[in-house]
Design a protein around this motif. Sequence first.
Motif, mmCIF file in Angstrom:
data_model
loop_
_atom_site.group_PDB
_atom_site.id
_atom_site.type_symbol
_atom_site.label_atom_id
_atom_site.label_comp_id
_atom_site.label_asym_id
_atom_site.label_seq_id
_atom_site.Cartn_x
_atom_site.Cartn_y
_atom_site.Cartn_z
ATOM 1 N N ASN A 114 7.112 -30.893 24.995
ATOM 2 C CA ASN A 114 5.649 -30.965 24.868
ATOM 3 C C ASN A 114 5.069 -29.772 24.119
ATOM 4 O O ASN A 114 3.912 -29.416 24.317
ATOM 5 C CB ASN A 114 4.986 -31.079 26.241
ATOM 6 C CG ASN A 114 5.430 -32.297 26.994
ATOM 7 O OD1 ASN A 114 5.722 -33.328 26.402
ATOM 8 N ND2 ASN A 114 5.501 -32.190 28.305
ATOM 9 N N ASP A 115 5.870 -29.134 23.291
ATOM 10 C CA ASP A 115 5.432 -27.963 22.525
ATOM 11 C C ASP A 115 4.906 -26.846 23.420
ATOM 12 O O ASP A 115 4.052 -26.053 23.007
ATOM 13 C CB ASP A 115 4.372 -28.337 21.490
ATOM 14 C CG ASP A 115 4.933 -29.253 20.414
ATOM 15 O OD1 ASP A 115 6.108 -29.054 20.034
ATOM 16 O OD2 ASP A 115 4.219 -30.161 19.966
ATOM 17 N N ALA A 116 5.395 -26.779 24.634
ATOM 18 C CA ALA A 116 4.975 -25.723 25.560
ATOM 19 C C ALA A 116 5.563 -24.390 25.118
ATOM 20 O O ALA A 116 6.617 -24.332 24.486
ATOM 21 C CB ALA A 116 5.446 -26.046 26.978
ATOM 22 N N ALA A 117 4.858 -23.328 25.452
ATOM 23 C CA ALA A 117 5.345 -21.977 25.167
ATOM 24 C C ALA A 117 6.101 -21.402 26.364
ATOM 25 O O ALA A 117 6.852 -20.448 26.214
ATOM 26 C CB ALA A 117 4.186 -21.060 24.805
ATOM 27 N N VAL A 118 5.900 -21.992 27.550
ATOM 28 C CA VAL A 118 6.583 -21.518 28.758
ATOM 29 C C VAL A 118 7.027 -22.693 29.634
ATOM 30 O O VAL A 118 6.440 -23.774 29.590
ATOM 31 C CB VAL A 118 5.703 -20.572 29.612
ATOM 32 C CG1 VAL A 118 5.368 -19.302 28.873
ATOM 33 C CG2 VAL A 118 4.451 -21.264 30.081
ATOM 34 N N GLN A 119 8.042 -22.415 30.406
ATOM 35 C CA GLN A 119 8.548 -23.326 31.442
ATOM 36 C C GLN A 119 8.995 -22.417 32.580
ATOM 37 O O GLN A 119 9.627 -21.387 32.341
ATOM 38 C CB GLN A 119 9.728 -24.120 30.900
ATOM 39 C CG GLN A 119 10.556 -24.815 31.950
ATOM 40 C CD GLN A 119 11.846 -25.361 31.374
ATOM 41 O OE1 GLN A 119 11.849 -25.978 30.321
ATOM 42 N NE2 GLN A 119 12.940 -25.132 32.061
ATOM 43 N N ILE A 120 8.650 -22.776 33.818
ATOM 44 C CA ILE A 120 8.974 -21.908 34.950
ATOM 45 C C ILE A 120 9.700 -22.706 36.021
ATOM 46 O O ILE A 120 9.228 -23.762 36.441
ATOM 47 C CB ILE A 120 7.696 -21.269 35.551
ATOM 48 C CG1 ILE A 120 6.953 -20.473 34.485
ATOM 49 C CG2 ILE A 120 8.052 -20.391 36.754
ATOM 50 C CD1 ILE A 120 5.595 -19.955 34.932
ATOM 51 N N GLU A 121 10.849 -22.182 36.454
ATOM 52 C CA GLU A 121 11.532 -22.752 37.607
ATOM 53 C C GLU A 121 11.562 -21.694 38.700
ATOM 54 O O GLU A 121 11.443 -20.497 38.423
ATOM 55 C CB GLU A 121 12.927 -23.246 37.266
ATOM 56 C CG GLU A 121 13.872 -22.213 36.751
ATOM 57 C CD GLU A 121 15.204 -22.799 36.322
ATOM 58 O OE1 GLU A 121 16.214 -22.138 36.591
ATOM 59 O OE2 GLU A 121 15.241 -23.890 35.744
ATOM 60 N N ALA A 122 11.659 -22.153 39.935
ATOM 61 C CA ALA A 122 11.526 -21.225 41.070
ATOM 62 C C ALA A 122 12.578 -21.486 42.129
ATOM 63 O O ALA A 122 13.103 -22.591 42.254
ATOM 64 C CB ALA A 122 10.131 -21.355 41.680
ATOM 65 N N THR A 123 12.850 -20.436 42.902
ATOM 66 C CA THR A 123 13.713 -20.512 44.073
ATOM 67 C C THR A 123 12.936 -19.914 45.230
ATOM 68 O O THR A 123 12.401 -18.804 45.124
ATOM 69 C CB THR A 123 15.022 -19.736 43.874
ATOM 70 O OG1 THR A 123 15.691 -20.242 42.734
ATOM 71 C CG2 THR A 123 15.929 -19.854 45.098
ATOM 72 N N GLY A 124 12.868 -20.656 46.329
ATOM 73 C CA GLY A 124 12.167 -20.180 47.515
ATOM 74 C C GLY A 124 13.085 -20.158 48.712
ATOM 75 O O GLY A 124 14.263 -20.496 48.626
ATOM 76 N N VAL A 125 12.537 -19.769 49.847
ATOM 77 C CA VAL A 125 13.296 -19.734 51.086
ATOM 78 C C VAL A 125 12.484 -20.381 52.183
ATOM 79 O O VAL A 125 11.283 -20.133 52.332
ATOM 80 C CB VAL A 125 13.716 -18.302 51.468
ATOM 81 C CG1 VAL A 125 12.511 -17.424 51.756
ATOM 82 C CG2 VAL A 125 14.673 -18.299 52.636
ATOM 83 N N LYS A 126 13.152 -21.263 52.911
ATOM 84 C CA LYS A 126 12.524 -21.895 54.077
ATOM 85 C C LYS A 126 13.021 -21.131 55.290
ATOM 86 O O LYS A 126 14.210 -21.050 55.545
ATOM 87 C CB LYS A 126 12.932 -23.369 54.143
ATOM 88 C CG LYS A 126 12.207 -24.164 55.168
ATOM 89 C CD LYS A 126 12.542 -25.626 55.020
ATOM 90 C CE LYS A 126 11.628 -26.453 55.868
ATOM 91 N NZ LYS A 126 11.825 -27.879 55.628
ATOM 92 N N ARG A 127 12.095 -20.572 56.039
ATOM 93 C CA ARG A 127 12.463 -19.722 57.182
ATOM 94 C C ARG A 127 12.470 -20.491 58.468
ATOM 95 O O ARG A 127 11.799 -21.408 58.678
ATOM 96 C CB ARG A 127 11.486 -18.567 57.301
ATOM 97 C CG ARG A 127 11.437 -17.751 56.036
ATOM 98 C CD ARG A 127 10.262 -16.785 56.048
ATOM 99 N NE ARG A 127 9.864 -16.421 54.726
ATOM 100 C CZ ARG A 127 10.288 -15.340 54.091
ATOM 101 N NH1 ARG A 127 11.131 -14.540 54.657
ATOM 102 N NH2 ARG A 127 9.871 -15.066 52.893
#
Length: 127
Positions: A114-127
């Motif tokens: 999509n001609d994006a300049a950024v893409q972000i992936e994440a890692t979280g924690v379920k406590r």
Amino acid sequence: MNGDAVRYESDHFKATAGYGARKRNLQLVFFDAQYPEPEATADDHQSVESQTMSALERVEAAVERSGLDLDDVLRTTVYTTDLDRIDAIESAYDAYFAARRPAMTVVGVSELPNDAAVQIEATGVKR
């Protein structure tokens, strides 16, 4: 690619050796990459900072749908087509994460959907 795919650490076979055993009742949660809203990339004049904010909003929505909040995000990986604009990405992160910013890795790529300049992936924690 902007689906609600969330993967949990327990979704895969775990080794029974000591390095595979968890000592606490924590669960890693992996969020698929999020892009800015299409409107944020349609105009060539949209800044990397505004695209980063848009992608972070989508990350937050995915995190909340999984029952977590932004404080549970441990790290993110930002893919960008413009490594010269890391300062704009960091500025967006500082504005978005007021209290505690997760660890961030920035990776330069030649092209994103999509001609994006950024893409972000994440890692979280379920406590």
